[in-house]
Each structure stands twice: as C-alpha cells, then as structure tokens.
Design an enzyme around this catalytic site. Structure first.
Site, short mmCIF file in Angstrom:
data_model
loop_
_atom_site.label_atom_id
_atom_site.label_comp_id
_atom_site.label_asym_id
_atom_site.label_seq_id
_atom_site.Cartn_x
_atom_site.Cartn_y
_atom_site.Cartn_z
CG ASP A 88 -2.08 0.86 1.12
OD1 ASP A 88 -2.17 1.57 0.11
OD2 ASP A 88 -2.92 0.86 2.04
CG ASP A 123 -5.39 5.90 -4.43
OD1 ASP A 123 -4.45 5.48 -3.71
OD2 ASP A 123 -6.57 5.56 -4.25
CB CYS A 273 -14.15 -21.67 18.20
SG CYS A 273 -13.30 -21.57 16.63
CB CYS A 275 -10.65 -22.74 14.49
SG CYS A 275 -9.78 -21.65 15.62
CB CYS A 278 -10.45 -22.11 19.53
SG CYS A 278 -10.61 -20.39 19.08
#
Lengths: 640, 640
Positions: A88, A123, A273, A275, A278
C-alpha cells in the site's frame, strides 16, 4: 495474466500470474505490519496457505532501519515470505491522519526499490462526505498519478485504485478510464468508511458501478474488506481480492471474528470454536492466557475464520451456488440484508453474466431470491419470444414439478378443448411447453409463498396474458374436454427453441418436415430432425438444446453475423475445426447478447462454420482477457 | 430432575439429573451400534464430550453373546461409557422391518437388567400414511404399554414416546396423557419418515402440538433428528434431546454432513473443512485413504459438525438470539424455509413463553421474522392497552431510532397542535410515547421493506387508527404548530405503564400527584413518584418498568389475585422476604398471563407483599417443574 477458470455470474475463480507465482482467486491478503508480526508471514504461508500478503511501503519508507533493510534485502527476504507481496502507498494513512509528505513518484519508485510484486499508486482517498465536485477534482489527480505510475512501474505490477466516493457515475467513469491504462490490479478504494458505518447499500452501488467500467482482465480488489461475513457477498459482485488487517487488530483488542459477527472475549459466555487455534481452550483458559500469547491465539482464530469462509466461497462458485451462500450470509446483519435487497436494482447488469443454466437445482432462500437476474431473464424472454399455440389459456396452480408430469391428464384435457395450459409458478406464468427448461423445473420454492412472490407473479401473469392476446382465460377445472388434436412434443420443441434462440432462428431450425426422436425410457424429446437433418438435441438436465452442426448451418444462413456467433482469427481455424476450445485471444468478435453457457456457433471471418460449443465468457470479457477459454467447443458426439 | 437454567422462548438450557450424572441440554446422543463401533463410546465421551449415547436394546437382546455380556457386566462396562446410556426398544425396527417378536414387558425388564439409564417403552410407531382411526387405535395400545412400563420401571428412567402421526389433535391428546404418567423423558416419535421425505412443515405441526400437551418438567427428545441443519430450528420449538445414527451411517456411505447439507465424497470438488478430523487432509488424500480408516475420519468429521452446531445453538439460547440462528439455518433448504413459514401459524402458542424483553437488539433476517411472536404481542397490547392522549393523529414515516430523538422538533410541533405522533414502523404504528419500549427501539430492520412488512404494517395501522377513534389523521408535514401544552414525559410514563401492566394497574400506580425523576445526563425518565411514593423505575435498556414495593402494594389493592402475582407457600415466606429467589416447588399459584421476564409481585397466601421480581418461567412450567427459579427476586436496590 489473469485467467477466469470458473465463473458464477460476476464471481470467478481466477488465476493471477505474478513474478512471485500464481495467485488463485478469490484470495485474501492478510495485512502484515512490518514492525509487529502477531503471526509471521512464514506462518501465514505455511500454516494457513496464504499465497499473498499486503504490507505498507509508506511505513517502511518512514522507518530508516526498515527502509535500509528492505532496500538491501528486498521485501521477500526481509519479511520471509515466498509468495506475492502487495504494498500500500500511504493513501490510507492520508485518510486516517491527513496529508502525507511524499509524492506519487517517490512512492512508486520506492516500492520498486524494495521488490514489491504489486505496488500501489499514491491515489487520493475519496471520503464519503465529500461533495461531488471535490470528488471529481480529486479523481483527475488520481488518474494523472495512475497514468504516471504506469509509465514508470517497470517490472513491478501496479494497483490503479478506483475512487469516486458514493457517486456512481464518478465511480463508473473513473473505472472506465482506469480500464484502458496499463495497470494490473483494480482495487476499489475509499470503501472502509462505508463498511465501518455499515453503509452496505452504498457499498453495493460502489462495487457495481465500478465493475461496470473495469477491465475484466484484471482482478478486482475490495480494499479493506476482510470480515468473513462479507466475503461471499462481495465475491458475488465480482470482487476477487480482499485484505484484512482486522485479524490482528481485533486480536489485539481481544475480539474474535465469527461468520455471524465479531465478539469481545469479555462479553462472550462460552467458546464454541473447534478451529485449530481454539482447540483445547475454554473461554476461561483463554481469558487467563498471557496477553501476548492470547493475542496470537485470537489472531490465528480470526485467520481460520477467514480461510474457512474463503474455501466455502470457492466451493459455492465452483458449484454455481454462490447466490445461495451470499443470501444466507447477508442475514447476519439487517444492513447487509438491506444491501442484498439493494442489489436487486442492479439485476439488469447482473443478468449479463448470469449463466443460462447451472448444474444443480436453484434453491429459494427468501423473498430476496427474487432479486436474482434469472427472474428478470425469464420474464424478458417469455414476453419477447413466446408464441402461444392457441388463443385460449387454461390456468393451473403451482404444483409438483415437472408440471407436465403432474398435470398430465389435465393438460391433455384442456388442450383437446383448444386451451394452452399455463401454470402460475413462483417465476410467473409457465406455459406447459416450457416447463422443463432451466430453472423452471430445476428449482425449489417453499409452498407457503411470501407476498412479494404472490404479487409479482400476479402482476407478471396479467401482463403476460394481456400481451399474448388470449381471447379466453379460465381456470383449468372449468374446462370441458374437446376433440382438438395437438402434438405436445412438437409444441414443446418449438417453444423451447424460441425461448433459447429466438423466433427467427427457430423458423430456420424448424423447416419443412419435422421428426422428433423421443427417448423410449423417459418419453422426453432427444433429437429434432428437420427435413432429414439433425438440427438440435435436447439435454435432459436443463431442458435446453444443443445446437448440432446442421442446425448451426441453418442459423448462419438465416441470421446475420455476429448473432449467435464467435468469430475467430485464421490462426485458430485449424485447431477449432479439430474440436479444440476457443481461447479468448483468438476471438475477433462475438454476439454481445450471448450469456455464459449459451450455445455459440464458432465461425471464421468469412462466416464459415467451424464448430459449435458453449460460451464461457461474454463478449466484453472475451475482448479484454488474454487467457482462458471463450467457447468450450463440442467434439463430434459430445452433446453437453 | 429437570431444571431450566436459561430459556429463549420454548428453547431451554437444561440440566437433567440421571443416575449416571447430569446431562446438560440441548444434547445430542450419538447412536452406538452395539456390534460395530466406528467411533468408540469412550472416544465419544473423551474426545467429543458427549455425555450421553443411545444404543439398541432389541439388537442386544437378540444377539446371545451380547445379551449375556450386557446382563453380566451391565451396559456401561460393556460399552465402556461412563455417561448416560439410553436404549431404544425395537419400535424403530418394527417400523423398518415389520412386527418384532417381543412384548413390552419383556423389553422393559430386559432394559432394566442391562443397567440402562433411560429405557424406552415398546410403543407403536405411527406411520404418516396411516388413517386417523388406525393411528388413534395404536395410541391406545402405546398408552397402555407406557402406563405398564411406568409401573415396572423400578430405578430405570423411562421414555414415553408421543405418537400420533401427522394428526395434531391426536399428538396433543397423546402428549397430555403422557404428561400425567410417571415417565422421565418425552420423545416425539414417528418423525423419521417426515424428515426423510423433507416434510418439515408437518414436522413443525407435530412438534408444536406435542409440546402443547407435554409436561415441561421433562426433556423432549426429537427421536431420530440429528442433522446439524435442523438442530437450531428444533431447539427453537422446545426440543431438548436429539440423536444421530447418521454420523456413522453416512460415513459408511462416504457422505459428509455439513451445516448446509450432506455431500458425497465422490461428488465433492474440494474439501473445505478445518475440523480436527479433516485437518491435514485434502479431498484426494481422503479418497485414497483405506476404506475403514476413511469411514472413521468421516464419522469423526460428522460428529464435529454436530458438536459445533450444538455449541452454537447453546450460545444463541444463552444470548436470547435463537430465532436469528434458526431463521438463517432454515434457508439451507426450501422445505425448511417452508416449515419456518409454517411456524408463524403457531405464534399464539409461541407467544406464551416469549420473553417480554431480551438483552440484545432484535435483528430482522427476512420476511419470515414477522412470524416471531413479538409482532403478535405488540399488536395485541397496543390495540388493547393503548389510550391516545388526543383525538388527532400525526403520521410519521419510519426513521432512525429512537424516534423521539430523531423527530424531536417535529413531535413537539404536532403536539402543540393537539396531534399525537404515530410512527409507521415495521412493527406497525408506534405512538411517540412507546418508542423506547423493547423491541421498538432495540431492533434493526433493512430500510428496503419487503411487501409482507409494507402490507401487514399498513393493514395494522388502519385497524389501529380506526379502533382508537381519531377524528383527524394527517401527515406530520401538513400540520402547523399550535399552542397546546403537554407533558411528553408524563404521557410516556403512563403509556408505558399501560402497555406493560394494563390500564387498571396504571390507574392505581398513577394516582394523585405525579412527580417524574428524569436523568440529567440522558433526559430519560428514571423514577415515578405518585403521591410521594416511589412506585416505578424505568430501565434504560428496554424502556420498561421495574415495579417498586410501593407500586406493588398499590397493584395488590387494586387488582384481584392472582393477577400479576406469584403466590408462595408459607415455608418460602422468610426466604423470599429476605430477597431470595422463588423456586418452582414453593409456588402455589401464579398469573397465567405473565410472560418470561415480566414483573411479578410475590405474595403469601394472604396476599401480603413479600417481594417483587421478574418471572423466569410461565405458570404452566412453574406448576410442573420441581427445580429451578420461578421468579428472580429483586433485592432492595436492585432495579434490573
């Protein structure tokens, strides 16, 4: 450089070639803070499978030790990331903190000097509260800077950011000007405030108006969008790239992202969770974990939510069901639901890329489903291309599908009395002849209709009955059988052809003596033989036709170029004639009314038939894309 | 034995005490085949956290070696499962394969002999295609057998299965008869064919009609329901227990359960799952895995889908948002959506247990949200309890909330001209005085309204304006300011009281000289002082009142017992007077119009005030339950 591998309307599975490898889209780029790594770039690559990241060149440039290292080693080595690195430029910093003290040229050169794969123009961030004049002026500067960046970018790819605040005409105009510049990725910028303020309806307008102008040959990056909640919906509107700083920011604030929202650890009442981050933790154990360690667990959790949802988005695109997923996801917040409803306003644009048929059945998920372009298309085609075989209509209520099976004896009864059976389906009026065409038979609706469906259907039916000029319309139960003879298969054969190819082409296809080959097993039409020539085959799956070479020849004679055609360069002629697919770069022209999955006649520039096949892309895309299949050509006996 | 710890309408978080430990509900019981263990009971307990399983006593009884072991060791040891074991009786086998050759008594005794925690009556499976007579006759037998099973059950708990096929009156009648028997769990039986055939609307009718008759003191088990897709919706209708044989059956057929459906491994195009079972696998690696091993992976995957969804269901119940989740889940299939729409027909029954206010904001997920009982309640209360302060109405369009803040000057303008401001919200007409009452201010709707909302709101507004007898109704923009004086706070204070407590109670509460204590910071009403007595406090969160002791005394004098009261036994008097909560077993009587979270006056049997508090359960529940808090009592300064 960008290839569309699979598509579902505006959504696409793409391959984007960069000097650091091929990036499969849709993809999300985690934002890596060059100073702090909650999760290291190496972990992002190895553990989570992210093949691209984004970092901020402005921050690096302003930090002397970092700057020195980056310029000496290059970004890839400094960050230890083997994939694609986007940077960026400082624009977002100017949005956050006011003016930045660098020039566009400095920033582009700096990004080149540190080995960025995809750099960004400096920009001007168009704020949603700006006046239209202010916005328009700033775009002039953004475009100048983008032009200049393209001139000096060298080997680096460049992001040319579409700006325009909430002004749809400015967005579209900016996008069109960007489309012809030598940029590589199309970010849609200035949208973070809209997302932060839940102004999703405006976000829809911004994305769609940008998409109208942008070059389909480049991935579209929705700058700053990274919540799993929005990925399916944004992909539906044709966004290919996303980025997320939130995974780390939220983790720092003890916040966990879930598909239904973001929750503070302090407010949560349980941890539900599974995942990998976790797993093994309870809410209590997580709260007691040391801050630094917990931040890392939460960041990893947030990343897993993102990868899960992205994988799901890819699956639904592959299955042609992204509307289903997006419509469900948008119910997580009323403002997202509002945005989904807003999208209906853009259905004419969405229709351009909506495939003519899909593999699976269409599921209705709520009254918002009526915003899908398929409803609009059915209405338009029915009104324009249908010719009723008799001047009297018999009305049937919706029932099990296919209607012609469920109502077999009643259809027969009213037809012997000279009536054309019309079923009032949730799509509107469905003449018996069309009942097996996609998605009329291949769709599932709840039987308890919502008022939207009831009223829109009623209104459409009235307009239809009026336009068709029926002199007598009555309920099927009120009709006594008569003695009129009819050929249901022939009526269907012609009606489907008109619906699919139009009235004119149908005249050419159904000429002279017509024989129908019907499947002994299913009783369904298989082949149409016209004056001894096999012109069409009907597909059992979607009830639509495959155009046979003999049929294609008829159409070429009857309908002027480029209607129903893709015209290819001489170079491609021998390949296509041999049954090879038509690649974008070889197409000279193409009928702009062709939709994805429609039948296409491939011809050389003298209009000689080379092959028939199905369109994968629309004209606008084929003209822009340098890679990928424009028409999937049918080999000799392939009727798919 | 069954305690409701938390509730969200009919849905509940419960604790069910058995001799093998406390089972927290909602819970799913994996079906364990006594002959084949794809996943062992020990793994179900240790790895997945299942605290209960179900196995089939009929199969064990018919397998001599198994039978012998089970009777010698007991089921818990034989299966190596330390949690709760439920057994099925052979009824499902009779549904699948015809008659079974055992008697009810044999089966009950056998289940006792193997140490089952919860056995099942050998009831008769009522098939959905049976006539009503046939169904009714079979229920007589089922009831007799259930009665007998209760007599001989001994230490074992017993499942008394509600039957009745698709006949709602038979289901309700059967449930009522079961409710008074000495059974321990209420399975709803005979529903597997409905689920297999996607007849979810009938399933809704079956569940609701059963719930109407069942004893709230016992967990309700939806026999055979185990797909994650349906758990939220079934829990919403008050089902506490589920079971799943599919996790293993589907695994055997290479099918994977996901929240959006079940997919064949052969049809899948990618594996997008991060569950602990799938982790590390790709679709290819999974397909290549040895059959036995793959079956285990898929079974574990399926179990993780179930545990994930169950955890989510629990979370949403805890947060009072189960409607949100169920409404989203029902969009996975149009027949489920149809069932959700069907549930609207049962809103009057659903209203009985719907809390008067919830902690979070209400989110609108689609036109189906209008089926929530809160819409019905608002309409009824407004029509019955609202008294317009003037005879002229000024109509305002919906806007940002709270309306009285957004429209502050316009409300003032029309009031000085003698008009009562009425906002046309998606709930219907909202008088300015009520705009901060839950959920009018605490709700979020998309601004683009669906026709359902538009038309129902319009129709309700017309009925309201007519009933209120306004002599002049006009748009607020057409009204010129006047000079009439009014006290907006006092109007609000009274209107909210009428809405919450009714007209009669409000007369008593607002007597003589009224002083309002208003928050300096927020400008909101805090306390109502009537004739020097602090009678009411307004809560900022839901805009409703807390009843103060002085207010409670007024109500007791003005309104006859048992209105607004819970009457407790003498034993409980000292505790309740000291601010302890009221437990179910001490309640003699209670106002049946009280809804969860409503203000309750707790009195002794001579109608002396003991305390004020908020109802946690409704009368029907309080009378049945032997454990749990009926009224959460407010200690001295607690205004929540």
């Amino acid at each position: 450089m960008f290839e569309i591998v699979r598509r579902d309307g505006l959504a696409r599975l793409g391959k984007f070639e960069t000097r650091s490898g091929i990036l499969e889209t849709p993809a999300l780029l985690p934002v890596v803070n060059p100073k702090i790594n909650t999760v290291t770039p190496r972990e992002l690559y190895d553990e989570f499978g992210f093949r691209a990241i984004i970092t901020n060149s402005y921050i690096i440039k302003n930090n002397p030790p970092l700057k020195e290292r980056a310029q000496a080693e290059g970004l890839h080595k400094m960050l230890d990331f083997p994939g694609v690195i986007m940077t960026d430029s400082g624009t977002f910093q100017s949005h956050m903190y006011g003016e930045v003290e660098v020039t566009n040229e400095e920033m582009v050169e700096f990004q080149k000097s540190i080995g960025t794969d995809i750099g960004t123009v400096l920009d001007i961030f168009t704020e949603p509260f700006w006046t239209k004049e202010q916005t328009a002026e700033s775009i002039v500067t953004t475009l100048e800077r983008t032009k200049h960046a393209c001139d000096i970018k060298g080997e680096m790819m460049i992001n040319g950011v579409v700006q325009g605040s909430i002004y749809q005409d400015l967005r579209e105009d900016c996008a069109r000007k960007m489309a012809v510049m030598d940029i590589d990725v199309h970010p849609i910028g200035g949208v973070v405030p809209l997302m932060e303020q839940y102004r999703y309806t405006e976000l829809v307008d911004v994305i769609i108006s940008s998409k109208k102008g942008l070059n389909p040959n480049r991935p579209v990056h929705l700058f700053g969008a990274g919540h799993p909640m929005i990925l399916a919906f944004a992909a539906l509107m044709g966004c290919d790239l996303f980025d997320s700083a939130s995974y780390a920011k939220f983790a720092r604030d003890d916040r966990m992202m879930f598909i239904d929202g973001t929750y503070r650890l302090a407010d949560m009442q349980s941890l539900d969770c599974n995942c990998p981050a976790c797993r093994g933790h309870t809410l209590e154990s997580l709260r007691k974990t040391d801050k630094k360690e917990r931040e890392k667990i939460l960041a990893r959790h947030n990343l897993y939510q993102i990868t899960n949802e992205l994988a799901l988005v890819r699956r639904y695109i592959r299955e042609g069901r992204l509307w289903d997923l997006a419509e469900i996801r948008c119910r997580a917040h009323p403002e997202l639901l509002n945005a989904l409803r807003r999208l209906k306003e853009h259905r004419t644009f969405m229709e351009l890329t909506d495939p003519i048929s899909r593999d699976g059945a269409m599921f209705y998920t709520g009254s918002e489903t009526r915003g899908r372009p398929i409803f609009e298309r059915y209405r338009n085609r029915l009104m324009e291309r249908y010719i009723p075989p008799t001047d009297k209509a018999a009305i049937f209520p919706d029932s099990e599908k296919p209607y012609s099976k469920h109502y077999v004896s009643d259809f027969n009864k009213v037809r012997t009395a000279g009536y054309t059976p019309i079923v009032l389906s949730p799509f509107g009026p469905v003449p018996a002849e069309l009942d097996e065409v996609y998605p009329l038979a291949q769709s599932l609706f709840p039987q308890i209709a919502d008022r939207e469906t009831e009223e829109e259907t009623e209104e459409f039916t009235e307009a239809f009955l009026k336009k068709m000029g029926f002199i007598d319309v009555r309920q099927f139960g009120d009709i006594e059988p008569g003695e009129i003879e009819y050929d249901a298969d022939l009526l269907r054969a012609k009606a489907v052809s008109r619906y699919q190819f139009g009235i004119e082409a149908t005249e050419a296809l159904f000429r002279g003596k017509i024989e129908l080959v019907v499947s002994r097993k299913t009783g369904k039409i298989r082949n149409i033989i016209s004056d001894g020539e096999h012109v069409l085959s009907m597909r059992a799956g979607d009830g639509l036709y495959t155009l046979r070479p003999e049929g294609a020849k008829r159409v070429l004679k009857a309908i002027p170029s480029p209607k129903m055609r893709a015209i290819v360069m001489d170079d491609a002629v021998p390949y296509v004639s041999n049954g090879r697919n038509v690649f974008c770069q070889f197409v000279i022209d193409m009928d702009e009314e062709l939709r994805p999955m429609e039948e296409v006649i491939v011809v050389d520039k003298d209009d000689n038939l080379l092959a028939t096949g199905r369109a994968q892309l629309i004209k606008n895309e084929v003209k822009s894309l340098r890679k990928g299949i424009a028409v999937r050509v049918r080999s000799g006996n392939d009727e798919s």
